[in-house]
Write a protein that holds these residues in place. Sequence first.
Motif, PDB file in Angstrom:
ATOM      1  N   ARG A 173       0.834  -1.208   0.000  1.00 30.88           N
ATOM      2  CA  ARG A 173       0.000   0.000   0.000  1.00 30.88           C
ATOM      3  C   ARG A 173       0.866   1.256   0.000  1.00 30.88           C
ATOM      4  O   ARG A 173       0.553   2.224  -0.682  1.00 30.88           O
ATOM      5  N   ALA A 230      -6.348   8.482   0.250  1.00 31.52           N
ATOM      6  CA  ALA A 230      -6.278   7.226   0.988  1.00 31.52           C
ATOM      7  C   ALA A 230      -6.645   7.460   2.443  1.00 31.52           C
ATOM      8  O   ALA A 230      -6.338   8.503   3.008  1.00 31.52           O
ATOM      9  N   TYR A 256      -7.949   1.956   7.973  1.00 29.78           N
ATOM     10  CA  TYR A 256      -8.983   0.981   8.277  1.00 29.78           C
ATOM     11  C   TYR A 256      -9.710   1.370   9.561  1.00 29.78           C
ATOM     12  O   TYR A 256      -9.208   2.170  10.347  1.00 29.78           O
ATOM     13  N   ILE A 281      -1.355  -4.302  -1.850  1.00 30.42           N
ATOM     14  CA  ILE A 281      -2.552  -3.534  -2.219  1.00 30.42           C
ATOM     15  C   ILE A 281      -3.461  -4.376  -3.104  1.00 30.42           C
ATOM     16  O   ILE A 281      -2.988  -5.115  -3.974  1.00 30.42           O
ATOM     17  N   SER A 282      -4.740  -4.256  -2.861  1.00 31.64           N
ATOM     18  CA  SER A 282      -5.716  -4.990  -3.672  1.00 31.64           C
ATOM     19  C   SER A 282      -6.106  -4.147  -4.885  1.00 31.64           C
ATOM     20  O   SER A 282      -5.901  -2.934  -4.919  1.00 31.64           O
ATOM     21  N   GLU A 313      -8.594  -1.358  -3.848  1.00 35.36           N
ATOM     22  CA  GLU A 313      -7.934  -0.253  -3.150  1.00 35.36           C
ATOM     23  C   GLU A 313      -7.104   0.592  -4.107  1.00 35.36           C
ATOM     24  O   GLU A 313      -7.132   1.819  -4.053  1.00 35.36           O
ATOM     25  N   LYS A 350      -9.282   2.799  -6.346  1.00 28.95           N
ATOM     26  CA  LYS A 350      -9.874   3.882  -5.576  1.00 28.95           C
ATOM     27  C   LYS A 350      -8.866   5.006  -5.397  1.00 28.95           C
ATOM     28  O   LYS A 350      -9.145   6.176  -5.636  1.00 28.95           O
ATOM     29  N   PHE A 384     -16.541  -0.700  -3.865  1.00 25.11           N
ATOM     30  CA  PHE A 384     -15.643  -0.544  -5.009  1.00 25.11           C
ATOM     31  C   PHE A 384     -16.371  -0.589  -6.354  1.00 25.11           C
ATOM     32  O   PHE A 384     -15.741  -0.456  -7.404  1.00 25.11           O
TER      33      PHE A 384
END
Length: 180
Positions: free
Chosen positions: A37, A83, A86, A97-98, A101, A104, A132
């Motif tokens: 991230r 950003a 959580y 990082i997904s 994410e 976004k 998302f």
Amino acid sequence: DISDNHPYHASIEYLKELEIISGYKDGTFQPSKKVSRAEALKIILKGARTSLVSIYEAPAFSDVDYKSWYAPFLMTAYTNNIARGYPDQSFRPHQSISRGEFLKMLIAAFHFSLNTAISEKPYEDVAVSDWFAPYAAFAKEKNLLPENDKNFDAGDELDRGEVAEILYRLLNLSGTIPDA
């Protein structure tokens, strides 16, 4: 480790020329290495040409070293609403990082307008109520993803090659890359 016929060769070379991304000291790029991230924020902010904030009030993330290399990128992203952390007050800077994410943060950094009223599923695995969903719909509509198939796979971790390709496509979309 990036040959001329690598699927992300053009995007990696272009972003390297712009000094948005770089390789490692051993001369490799390691396109299959997962992106954290914190690393993603650095790449996104450099790609968006966002000036780093010099004065900030740090949020109380429980897992952030505010003296680390990534702190200015995190604080800039936080200050610019790119950003957030959580619910447990963590940011998880070293976590991979997904896809959800990353998109976004990327779309927020470039200030693209999103249609938040999604009426139909952009992908088989995306419900219109998923947080998302607007980012997935934007990515599909603008062909930002290297593989634009039935599933979005929001939780999949992105690697360096995919991040370079998605950013390259977004730069092309924003008119930054002439004749791409």
